[in-house]
Structure formats: C-alpha cells, structure tokens
Design an enzyme around this catalytic site. Sequence first.
Site, PDB file in Angstrom:
ATOM      1  N   LYS A   1      56.576  -6.995 -26.338  1.00 20.08           N
ATOM      2  CA  LYS A   1      57.209  -7.196 -25.021  1.00 20.08           C
ATOM      3  C   LYS A   1      56.787  -6.097 -24.043  1.00 20.08           C
ATOM      4  O   LYS A   1      56.361  -6.369 -22.925  1.00 20.08           O
ATOM      5  CB  LYS A   1      58.750  -7.218 -25.156  1.00 20.08           C
ATOM      6  CG  LYS A   1      59.269  -8.308 -26.081  1.00 20.08           C
ATOM      7  CD  LYS A   1      60.781  -8.338 -26.134  1.00 20.08           C
ATOM      8  CE  LYS A   1      61.435  -7.133 -26.778  1.00 20.08           C
ATOM      9  NZ  LYS A   1      61.149  -6.949 -28.220  1.00 20.08           N
TER      10      LYS A   1
ATOM     11  N   ARG B   1      70.105 -10.226 -25.093  1.00 27.38           N
ATOM     12  CA  ARG B   1      69.958 -10.220 -26.548  1.00 27.38           C
ATOM     13  C   ARG B   1      71.152 -10.820 -27.258  1.00 27.38           C
ATOM     14  O   ARG B   1      71.185 -10.847 -28.484  1.00 27.38           O
ATOM     15  CB  ARG B   1      69.847  -8.765 -27.029  1.00 27.38           C
ATOM     16  CG  ARG B   1      68.467  -8.188 -26.940  1.00 27.38           C
ATOM     17  CD  ARG B   1      68.610  -6.695 -27.156  1.00 27.38           C
ATOM     18  NE  ARG B   1      67.713  -6.221 -28.160  1.00 27.38           N
ATOM     19  CZ  ARG B   1      66.607  -5.519 -27.866  1.00 27.38           C
ATOM     20  NH1 ARG B   1      66.272  -5.275 -26.638  1.00 27.38           N
ATOM     21  NH2 ARG B   1      65.848  -5.083 -28.819  1.00 27.38           N
TER      22      ARG B   1
ATOM     23  N   ARG C   1      53.350   2.376 -34.355  1.00 25.67           N
ATOM     24  CA  ARG C   1      53.496   2.550 -32.907  1.00 25.67           C
ATOM     25  C   ARG C   1      53.643   4.015 -32.527  1.00 25.67           C
ATOM     26  O   ARG C   1      54.277   4.799 -33.223  1.00 25.67           O
ATOM     27  CB  ARG C   1      54.737   1.797 -32.406  1.00 25.67           C
ATOM     28  CG  ARG C   1      55.032   2.148 -30.940  1.00 25.67           C
ATOM     29  CD  ARG C   1      55.942   1.182 -30.267  1.00 25.67           C
ATOM     30  NE  ARG C   1      57.237   1.087 -30.912  1.00 25.67           N
ATOM     31  CZ  ARG C   1      58.137   0.189 -30.593  1.00 25.67           C
ATOM     32  NH1 ARG C   1      57.890  -0.689 -29.659  1.00 25.67           N
ATOM     33  NH2 ARG C   1      59.298   0.150 -31.221  1.00 25.67           N
TER      34      ARG C   1
ATOM     35  N   ARG D   1      58.734   6.747 -32.011  1.00 25.02           N
ATOM     36  CA  ARG D   1      60.089   6.466 -31.508  1.00 25.02           C
ATOM     37  C   ARG D   1      61.102   6.688 -32.628  1.00 25.02           C
ATOM     38  O   ARG D   1      60.856   6.322 -33.767  1.00 25.02           O
ATOM     39  CB  ARG D   1      60.144   5.009 -31.029  1.00 25.02           C
ATOM     40  CG  ARG D   1      60.792   4.878 -29.671  1.00 25.02           C
ATOM     41  CD  ARG D   1      60.585   3.505 -29.121  1.00 25.02           C
ATOM     42  NE  ARG D   1      61.558   2.567 -29.648  1.00 25.02           N
ATOM     43  CZ  ARG D   1      61.653   1.304 -29.247  1.00 25.02           C
ATOM     44  NH1 ARG D   1      60.821   0.847 -28.334  1.00 25.02           N
ATOM     45  NH2 ARG D   1      62.564   0.505 -29.747  1.00 25.02           N
TER      46      ARG D   1
ATOM     47  N   ARG E   1      67.148  -3.558 -37.220  1.00 23.13           N
ATOM     48  CA  ARG E   1      66.805  -4.173 -35.924  1.00 23.13           C
ATOM     49  C   ARG E   1      66.320  -5.610 -36.109  1.00 23.13           C
ATOM     50  O   ARG E   1      66.681  -6.500 -35.339  1.00 23.13           O
ATOM     51  CB  ARG E   1      65.728  -3.336 -35.211  1.00 23.13           C
ATOM     52  CG  ARG E   1      66.304  -2.092 -34.544  1.00 23.13           C
ATOM     53  CD  ARG E   1      65.252  -1.030 -34.302  1.00 23.13           C
ATOM     54  NE  ARG E   1      64.198  -1.460 -33.411  1.00 23.13           N
ATOM     55  CZ  ARG E   1      62.974  -0.915 -33.382  1.00 23.13           C
ATOM     56  NH1 ARG E   1      62.674   0.086 -34.199  1.00 23.13           N
ATOM     57  NH2 ARG E   1      62.089  -1.349 -32.521  1.00 23.13           N
TER      58      ARG E   1
END
Length: 214
Positions: A13, A88, A127, A160, A171
């Site tokens: 996203k 969400r 990431r 992160r 998640r």
Amino acid sequence: MNIILFGAPGVGKGTQAEKLVKKYHIVHISTGEMFRDAIKGNTPLGQLANSYISKGHLVPDEVTISLVKERISQSDCQKGFILDGFPRTLQQAECLGKICLELNIKIDYVIDIEVLEDELITRLSGRRICKNCGSSYHVVFNKPKVNDVCDNCQGPLITRDDDNKESVIVRLNTYKKQTEPLIKYYMDQGILLRINGQQAIDDVFKEIVNKIGE
Ligand code: AP5
Ligand code: MG
Ligand code: ZN
C-alpha cells in the site's frame, strides 16, 4: 480522485501510494504513518497508539476515525486523496461514509491489492523504512540506490518496530478477522478493484493505472 488503498500488511500500500501521489498529485493519508509520527514526537496520541501498534493490534476506532476526519477536512484534500490503511473495521468504513456525505465528497475506488500470505511474511521481514520520511524499501525487492540510505531524503533506513515475527503474525490475523470483511462491503457498493499484488512493483502500478484511468 479519492481512493482507498486496501490490503493486508505488506501488500505494498505504502509503496504504491508513493507512486500514485506523484502521478495524480493527490494527498497521501496513511493512518499508520500518522501514528508513527505521533509516537516519534512522544505525544499523548503517540503513547496511546504505541500501546496497540507494538502488539500488532488496531488502535481503537474512535481515536482513528477522529484523526482521519480532521485530516480529510483540511483544504489540501480537495484536490483528491489516497487513504492508505483506513478503513480497517466495519465501524471505520461506516463512519467514513458519513464523513464523505457531510463533506460532500465521494470515494471513487477501493483498490484491493492481493498477495499470498507467505509472500507477505517475506516482504515484511525484509522491509526497511526511512527514519525521517517513512519511505519503504526492501533488502532484496526494492533496494535504495545507496545501502541503508533513503533515496528521497538521505535519511537512515531502519526496521519498523512492528515488523518482528510475533507482531507480524498478530497483524495478519487481525487483518483477516477485522479488515478482510470490508472487501464484500465495498464490492456491494460497486467500487472495489482487485489488483494482483504478486508482481513487480512497477507492474502492480501499471495495473492500477490501467484500471483507474490516466
Ligand atoms: P500500517 O502502517 O498501515 O501497516 P500495515 O497495514 O500493517 O501495512 P504495512 O505498512 O505494513 O504494509 P504496506 O501494504 O504499506 O506495504 P509496503 O508498501 O510497506 O499500520 C501500522 C499499525 O498502525 C497497524 O498495525 C495498527 O496498529 C495501526 N493502524 C493503522 N491504521 C489503522 C486503522 N485504520 N485502524 C486502527 N489501527 C490502525 O511494502 C512492504 C514491503 O514489501 C516493503 O519492503 C516493500 O519494499 C516491499 N514490496 C512492496 N511491493 C512489492 C512488490 N510488488 N514486490 C516485492 N516487494 C514489494
Ligand atoms: Mg504501509
Ligand atoms: Zn526518507
């Protein structure tokens, strides 16, 4: 043009939002990014949000909804916006509908980026994000020009906090339980576009542009 970028953690996203913002000159609104900024500034919102985000849980609806309402009421959003990571939950989606009515705006498309779960775990574990501007990179799939340095602002790249194994599992489960049902909600409204997220970053972008128009 007002767009919702939808999909599980790690589908891309943020990555696609950056490209869409440049092409369509619209505003990027990432609730995750807003919370991370608040955490960095150690504000009361940041302290509250961190207690949920660090565990992989959603921040309570009333907090998130009022944050988004305030943001999309600002004048720069009149040129169009991308909501990244909001809504969400069903309650967030219904409230967004009400906010749009009040502000006399409409959501043109909900772009649902679809990626298999194994691939999501590979993406999130590799990431790196820019500590300054939040841009997303990947150690294999999307390397910066200079190792560990952001292409956009030369900031340092970091992992992160919620990209650790335990949070990622929570998640992904939270997404399945609370967020995935919104696919049907927006399909019923006739504004859902399904995008194959399992291709190279530029090809995902091309598919989105083809579907929403130049
Ligand atoms: P948020 O920041 O929104 O995180 P998320 O939804 O978990 O999504 P991510 O940012 O992890 O993934 P992404 O889809 O943006 O992927 P990216 O482009 O970085 O939210 C964080 C937290 O805040 C939530 O867990 C929650 O606690 C809270 N929160 C936020 N919004 C909320 C809300 N509305 N209500 C309540 N709580 C809320 O890409 C991932 C990686 O893959 C990168 O390394 C990238 O380089 C790579 N990549 C991208 N595309 C490709 C591709 N096509 N091929 C290969 N690699 C790719
Ligand atoms: Mg993101
Ligand atoms: Zn940066």
